[in-house]
Write a protein that holds these residues in place. Sequence first.
Motif, PDB file in Angstrom:
ATOM      1  N   ALA A  72      -3.140   6.381   6.027  1.00  0.00           N
ATOM      2  CA  ALA A  72      -2.424   5.179   6.452  1.00  0.00           C
ATOM      3  C   ALA A  72      -1.936   4.342   5.089  1.00  0.00           C
ATOM      4  N   GLY A  73      -0.829   3.608   5.352  1.00  0.00           N
ATOM      5  CA  GLY A  73      -0.258   2.876   3.873  1.00  0.00           C
ATOM      6  C   GLY A  73      -1.390   1.648   3.653  1.00  0.00           C
ATOM      7  N   LYS A  74      -1.474   1.527   2.331  1.00  0.00           N
ATOM      8  CA  LYS A  74      -2.310   0.227   1.901  1.00  0.00           C
ATOM      9  C   LYS A  74      -1.805  -1.027   2.696  1.00  0.00           C
ATOM     10  N   ASP A  75      -0.647  -1.058   2.911  1.00  0.00           N
ATOM     11  CA  ASP A  75      -0.098  -2.322   3.645  1.00  0.00           C
ATOM     12  C   ASP A  75      -0.894  -2.508   4.817  1.00  0.00           C
ATOM     13  N   VAL A  76      -0.925  -1.357   5.753  1.00  0.00           N
ATOM     14  CA  VAL A  76      -1.822  -1.369   7.075  1.00  0.00           C
ATOM     15  C   VAL A  76      -3.128  -1.655   6.647  1.00  0.00           C
ATOM     16  N   GLU A  87     -12.300   4.462   2.775  1.00  0.00           N
ATOM     17  CA  GLU A  87     -11.049   4.550   2.010  1.00  0.00           C
ATOM     18  C   GLU A  87     -11.330   5.468   0.977  1.00  0.00           C
ATOM     19  N   LEU A  88     -10.699   6.828   1.110  1.00  0.00           N
ATOM     20  CA  LEU A  88     -11.359   7.951   0.172  1.00  0.00           C
ATOM     21  C   LEU A  88     -10.687   8.251  -0.952  1.00  0.00           C
ATOM     22  N   LEU A  89      -9.047   8.284  -0.602  1.00  0.00           N
ATOM     23  CA  LEU A  89      -8.203   9.120  -1.689  1.00  0.00           C
ATOM     24  C   LEU A  89      -6.813   8.343  -1.499  1.00  0.00           C
ATOM     25  N   ASP A  90      -6.390   7.977  -2.777  1.00  0.00           N
ATOM     26  CA  ASP A  90      -5.054   7.496  -2.894  1.00  0.00           C
ATOM     27  C   ASP A  90      -3.977   8.535  -2.838  1.00  0.00           C
ATOM     28  N   LEU A  91      -3.361   8.921  -1.683  1.00  0.00           N
ATOM     29  CA  LEU A  91      -2.406  10.096  -1.798  1.00  0.00           C
ATOM     30  C   LEU A  91      -1.072  10.002  -2.636  1.00  0.00           C
ATOM     31  N   GLY A  92      -0.733   9.097  -3.098  1.00  0.00           N
ATOM     32  CA  GLY A  92       0.180   8.765  -3.701  1.00  0.00           C
ATOM     33  C   GLY A  92       1.627   8.882  -3.103  1.00  0.00           C
ATOM     34  N   ILE A 184       2.081  -0.414  -2.907  1.00  0.00           N
ATOM     35  CA  ILE A 184       1.608   0.214  -1.826  1.00  0.00           C
ATOM     36  C   ILE A 184       1.451   1.763  -1.967  1.00  0.00           C
ATOM     37  N   SER A 185       0.719   2.417  -1.530  1.00  0.00           N
ATOM     38  CA  SER A 185       0.813   3.904  -1.159  1.00  0.00           C
ATOM     39  C   SER A 185       0.137   4.334   0.117  1.00  0.00           C
ATOM     40  N   ALA A 186       0.344   5.401   0.517  1.00  0.00           N
ATOM     41  CA  ALA A 186      -0.674   5.894   1.689  1.00  0.00           C
ATOM     42  C   ALA A 186      -1.999   6.452   1.198  1.00  0.00           C
ATOM     43  N   TRP A 187      -3.042   6.214   1.910  1.00  0.00           N
ATOM     44  CA  TRP A 187      -4.477   6.503   1.413  1.00  0.00           C
ATOM     45  C   TRP A 187      -5.081   7.411   2.593  1.00  0.00           C
TER      46      TRP A 187
END
Length: 217
Positions: A72-76, A87-92, A184-187
Amino acid sequence: MRETVNIALSKGRILEEGLPLLARAGVVPVEDPLTSRRLVLETNRPGVKITVIRAQDVPTYVQFGAADLGVAGKDVLMEYDGDGLCELLDLGIARCKLMVAEPASLASHDDPRAWTRLRIATKYPRTTRRHFAAKGIQTDIIKLYGSMELAPLVGLSDRIVDLVSTGKTLRANGLVEVEHIADISAWLVANRAALKMKRAAMKDVIDRLQEAVGHNA
Ligand code: PRT
Ligand code: MG
């Protein structure tokens, strides 16, 4: 019995950028999710499934254990009001910025330091209110579900809070960025209970994704 791990993804850019990342992690759906109408897809890894849903629904699926993992996006995630999510990992992937924007004509004589009360159209009312409250600025928020860029053109609001990636959408509508709220990036997120109960199967997928993200950097 084999433990199953269900991963929730959304169908737009998160799927487009997430599938190559999953492939590098050794997880490949047996059908193409971009064309399949099936909402739950088996993968090459026994027990690992991919569920394709709306971006906004990913945290809900994961919180209630309908999915064990989600992207999911950090925005969401910032906007989501719930717990039981890890929240485990920033997928970038799916990178962009959450910005305040306004008409270029207004920006030419507007100073963000002088803001006291703002009328803002956005898909992110909670995040917007929180951001401005922390700076002592009051907000009248108009919640929209899309096409925020239209709001200033039709007089709904002076300003918007929206995601910006290339900036083309803003420019095409005569808007300019005036304040940065967040990168923002997906996590990768996980259901907290599933992390304990399906530890081995979950850890395998998480470790693989961590590896894949590392190789990406
Ligand atoms: O149904 P919906 O489209 O909301 O979601 P979906 O299920 O299709 O989700 P998906 O996979 O598209 O993921 C949405 C997520 O992608 C968001 O939550 C963000 O975390 C991320 N993302 C990254 C973006 C953008 N970049 C982006 N540019 N989401 C939306 N945009 C929109 C933006 O709202 C604006 O309208 O693109 C426009 C601006 O783009 P530029 O390039 O013109 O600046
Ligand atoms: Mg989309």
